[in-house]
Design an enzyme around this catalytic site. Structure first.
Site, PDB file in Angstrom:
ATOM      1  CD  GLU A  73      -2.565   1.152   2.614  1.00  0.00           C
ATOM      2  OE1 GLU A  73      -3.599   2.269   2.823  1.00  0.00           O
ATOM      3  OE2 GLU A  73      -3.245   0.749   3.736  1.00  0.00           O
ATOM      4  CG  HIS A  91      15.377  -6.532   1.431  1.00  0.00           C
ATOM      5  ND1 HIS A  91      16.548  -6.657   2.441  1.00  0.00           N
ATOM      6  CD2 HIS A  91      14.808  -7.314   1.563  1.00  0.00           C
ATOM      7  CE1 HIS A  91      16.315  -8.010   2.714  1.00  0.00           C
ATOM      8  NE2 HIS A  91      15.090  -9.100   2.528  1.00  0.00           N
TER       9      HIS A  91
END
Length: 287
Positions: A73, A91
């Protein structure tokens, strides 16, 4: 009696049918990110919304429908084009059948490969690293096939055993595997709700001797589904007393949306939002 109560309570997250729904983070140009994620990474734009009264827009992207797959999102706050990622966030990862091809595609679309494809040091797994336009790193992992290409969120923690305990107890996750790399001075733990190659996992990394990291203001949180946010809140509260952390939003419906959520921080300050599963599906129906 208290012990029995806590034992019963701690069983709930393990029995609850949970899954990681999405990771939320901030970007400086939403259209630029959507273009890069769809063209270079091969993701699909799943939904997008603009909330002018609160001055932000967001977009959900992933490799499959949100009903069954993990998504990212991306949030754009009006007028903010830069964020600090901090030293704690590591990451995301994408599993693909051909890392070399994906790395070439990313380069062709103007992306940066920060580690060229090749086997990991001392192993056979083929990986590469890419950077998105905002500087977020994505590990590219070669897997012949996977039901979940968006497969990792890596966060750095200050005490790995404490973190493993917290995610097991507060969230009902299981430890998929733990790897110690003394020559590189780190230990990591893969935590999730199924086997590592079948799901999205949190990769928690402890770097020898480092107990604190800066959070920056770029990465926000992960969202996880639950059948009961109120019962989940009892569990989280209980575990926080033992291991640390903090509830940042008590269990209850969001104003205007009605979706029931609970927000809290783990002992390192990483945020998780638990979302009522039925309410989440209703949100998707209304998109």
């Amino acid at each position: 009696m208290a012990d029995t109560l806590s034992t019963d309570l701690l069983e709930f997250p393990k029995k609850d049918n949970r899954r990681l729904l999405h990771a939320v983070y901030r970007v400086g140009d939403l259209e630029r990110s959507i273009k890069f994620y769809t063209e270079a990474f091969g993701m699909k734009l799943l939904r997008k919304r603009d909330v002018p009264e609160e001055k932000y827009s967001n977009a959900f992207l992933g490799f499959g429908p949100e009903e069954s797959n993990f998504a990212v999102e991306l949030t754009y706050n009006y007028g903010v084009d830069k964020y600090d990622i901090g030293t704690g966030f590591g990451h995301f990862a994408i599993a693909t059948a051909d890392v070399y091809k994906l790395a070439e595609d990313i380069k062709a679309k103007g992306g940066t490969i920060t580690r060229e494809p090749g086997p990991v040091k001392g192993g056979t797994s083929v990986i590469a690293f890419a950077k998105d336009p905002d500087g977020y790193l994505f590990e590219l992992i070669e897997r012949p096939s996977t039901p979940e290409p968006l497969c990792q969120v890596m966060l750095r923690v200050g005490d790995l055993d404490r973190s493993i305990k917290f995610y097991e107890k507060a969230l009902g996750m299981k430890l998929c595997r733990k790897i110690d790399r003394p020559e590189q001075k780190y230990t990591l733990a893969m935590m999730g709700y199924a086997e590592e190659k079948e799901t999205t996992v949190l990769e928690l990394t402890y770097n020898y001797g480092v107990t604190e990291y800066t959070k920056g203001n770029a990465y926000a949180q992960v969202a996880i589904s639950t059948s009961d946010v109120y019962k989940s809140a009892e569990v989280v509260n209980h575990v926080i007393q033992e291991l640390g952390g903090k509830i940042t939003r008590q269990a209850g419906p969001l104003p205007g949306l009605g979706t029931k959520i609970l927000s809290f921080l783990d002992p390192d300050g990483w945020k998780t939002v638990l979302v009522d599963h039925e309410d989440f599906l209703k949100e998707l129906e209304n998109k």
